[in-house]
Design a protein around this motif. Structure first.
Motif, mmCIF file in Angstrom:
data_model
loop_
_atom_site.group_PDB
_atom_site.id
_atom_site.type_symbol
_atom_site.label_atom_id
_atom_site.label_comp_id
_atom_site.label_asym_id
_atom_site.label_seq_id
_atom_site.Cartn_x
_atom_site.Cartn_y
_atom_site.Cartn_z
ATOM 1 N N VAL A 59 0.864 -1.182 0.000
ATOM 2 C CA VAL A 59 0.000 0.000 0.000
ATOM 3 C C VAL A 59 0.895 1.225 0.000
ATOM 4 N N LEU A 60 0.697 2.112 -1.007
ATOM 5 C CA LEU A 60 1.524 3.306 -1.149
ATOM 6 C C LEU A 60 0.665 4.548 -0.999
ATOM 7 N N PRO A 61 1.289 5.692 -0.684
ATOM 8 C CA PRO A 61 0.546 6.957 -0.705
ATOM 9 C C PRO A 61 0.018 7.242 -2.111
ATOM 10 N N ALA A 62 -0.929 8.136 -2.206
ATOM 11 C CA ALA A 62 -1.519 8.465 -3.496
ATOM 12 C C ALA A 62 -0.470 9.053 -4.435
ATOM 13 N N GLY A 63 -0.639 8.766 -5.729
ATOM 14 C CA GLY A 63 0.288 9.285 -6.719
ATOM 15 C C GLY A 63 1.200 8.198 -7.262
ATOM 16 N N PRO A 64 1.975 8.533 -8.286
ATOM 17 C CA PRO A 64 2.882 7.537 -8.883
ATOM 18 C C PRO A 64 3.985 7.136 -7.922
ATOM 19 N N ALA A 65 4.412 5.875 -8.017
ATOM 20 C CA ALA A 65 5.475 5.372 -7.146
ATOM 21 C C ALA A 65 6.836 5.878 -7.628
#
Length: 444
Positions: free
Chosen positions: A148-154
């Protein structure tokens, strides 16, 4: 009409032709060089090589060569934490004595990586707080890793794979999550455990403490003195293997010395057979010179492989390879020096009634001695480096250890250590040979 008037148009034409020829060369030569460079660029496959290059891996290896890392690992096989230097079992902290930036509590833990970077391990989940970006969450499952990543592109420093999560926001901080473990890396500058092993009673002692211990009458080991105990703990360090490295370095130096001196010992008398002014027989001169061509025409590495096949592994094969190659090179140089001596000095010695050996001793050797000493010492310096390469092929010495440390990605600090020692030896050989040249040739 004068002669000068008739010659003026001819002279002008010649000058103009020279100017045009020079201008033509000025254009053609750079164009030819440029064409050759373009050809080699594609013939050598440089574009494909650059496309396969991994500069980020080169940076990681360079970092590993000047720094060490501490692993904080939670294995899901036994649900236990392990904190170790460089991941070595022999350098594992006791759970009650872990570094202060690691806090463990049962199956949970917190790793403070500094500057706001923080990893919280809760069961099978790792939460990586990254300043300026957010929290990266990785959970190990039976099938792989859920991320799970923060919003937006990695960003590029996050590698997401169904089987593995790899987060490296900076060179000195890293998190890896797989279905079998969670692992955090924290880098520190320097070479840890360089002086003494992790479990040694001398580990962490300062120089003043070691000095006081060496002079103390209370022995650490009843069987040996404290000085020898300190030396032995240093040499027997299992991670750095100082004793083994120094022994291998000594073998490399002896390999170079033995090979060079053997080549000089055989090259000088053979040079007399190849010199025109000492050997009237053309057949003998021709045979000796072709022998020199044969010996130096085969590269030292090829000779080393031949002798390894013939005699097996060991420093002797390297010394023989150096001796064979340098006999051809030094013999040719010595024969040229003999052909350029001043015969007047030889005739002067002969006029005293000296025999042939005495004429060589007092009329010839003093003239070629500067060349002899200079070339032998130069080849000795060069062979110190060559012996390292030959050793990597199996002849032993420091080269073999260097290859062994490069086989894995964990031992690049050991590789740097060996390279630095080799450079120091080459510098010392250069300084020593310069001193010998001044002593033997200039008489200083």
């Amino acid at each position: 009409m004068t002669v000068d008037t008739l010659e003026t148009p001819v002279t002008q034409a010649l000058v103009w032709n020279q100017v045009r020829r020079r201008a033509w060369l000025t254009v053609v030569v750079p164009l030819a060089i440029f064409t050759y460079l373009v050809y080699t660029w594609f013939a050598f496959g440089v574009p494909e090589l650059l496309s396969r290059a991994q500069p980020e891996r080169a940076v990681i290896l360079a970092t590993d060569s000047v720094a060490y890392k501490v692993h904080v690992t939670k294995s899901f096989r036994d649900n236990e934490f392990e904190v170790a230097i460089e991941g070595e079992r022999t350098a594992t902290y006791d759970n009650a004595k872990v570094p202060d930036w690691v806090q463990l509590s049962g199956e949970n833990g917190v790793v403070d990586l500094g500057d706001g970077y923080r990893v919280e391990i809760d069961g099978r989940t790792a939460l990586f707080t990254i300043p300026g970006y957010g929290v990266v969450e990785g959970t190990a499952t039976a099938d792989g890793v859920e991320t799970v990543l923060p919003a937006g592109p990695a960003p590029d420093w996050i590698k997401i794979d169904p089987r593995k999560l790899d987060v490296r926001p900076t060179l000195d901080r890293r998190l890896q999550v797989t279905k079998t473990k969670i692992e955090v890396h924290n880098y520190f500058g320097g070479w840890e455990n360089f002086w003494f092993p992790f479990r040694s009673p001398l580990y962490g002692m300062s120089f003043s403490q070691l000095y006081a211990l060496a002079l103390s009458s209370d022995r650490m080991d009843p069987e040996t003195s404290n000085i020898w105990f300190i030396v032995n703990e240093f040499l027997e360090n299992p991670d750095w293997q100082h004793g083994k490295v120094l022994t291998a370095l000594f073998e490399t130096i002896m390999m170079a010395v033995l090979g060079t001196l053997t080549a000089a010992f055989f090259g000088l008398p053979l040079a007399f057979l190849a010199a025109r002014n000492f050997t009237p027989s053309k057949l003998l001169r021709f045979g000796t010179r072709r022998l020199f061509d044969f010996l130096r025409g085969i590269d030292m590495l090829i000779w080393s492989l031949i002798f390894i096949r013939a005699f097996g592994l060991g420093p002797l094969t390297g010394a023989l390879a150096i001796a064979f190659t340098d006999t051809g090179s030094l013999g040719k140089l010595f024969s040229e020096a003999l052909e350029n001596i001043d015969n007047k000095q030889v005739e002067g010695v002969r006029a005293t009634g000296a025999n042939q050996i005495q004429r060589y001793r007092y009329g010839v050797i003093p003239q070629i001695l500067p060349v002899f000493v200079s070339q032998v010492l130069y080849y000795l310096e060069s062979n110190t480096r060559s012996a390292t390469v030959i050793g990597a092929l199996g002849a032993g010495g420091i080269g073999l250890l260097l290859v062994e440390t490069m086989k894995t990605s964990r031992d690049w600090e050991n590789t740097s250590y060996i390279i630095i020692l080799t450079i120091i030896v080459v510098i010392l050989m250069d300084q020593t040979s310069g001193w010998l040249r001044r002593k033997l040739i200039e008489g200083k």
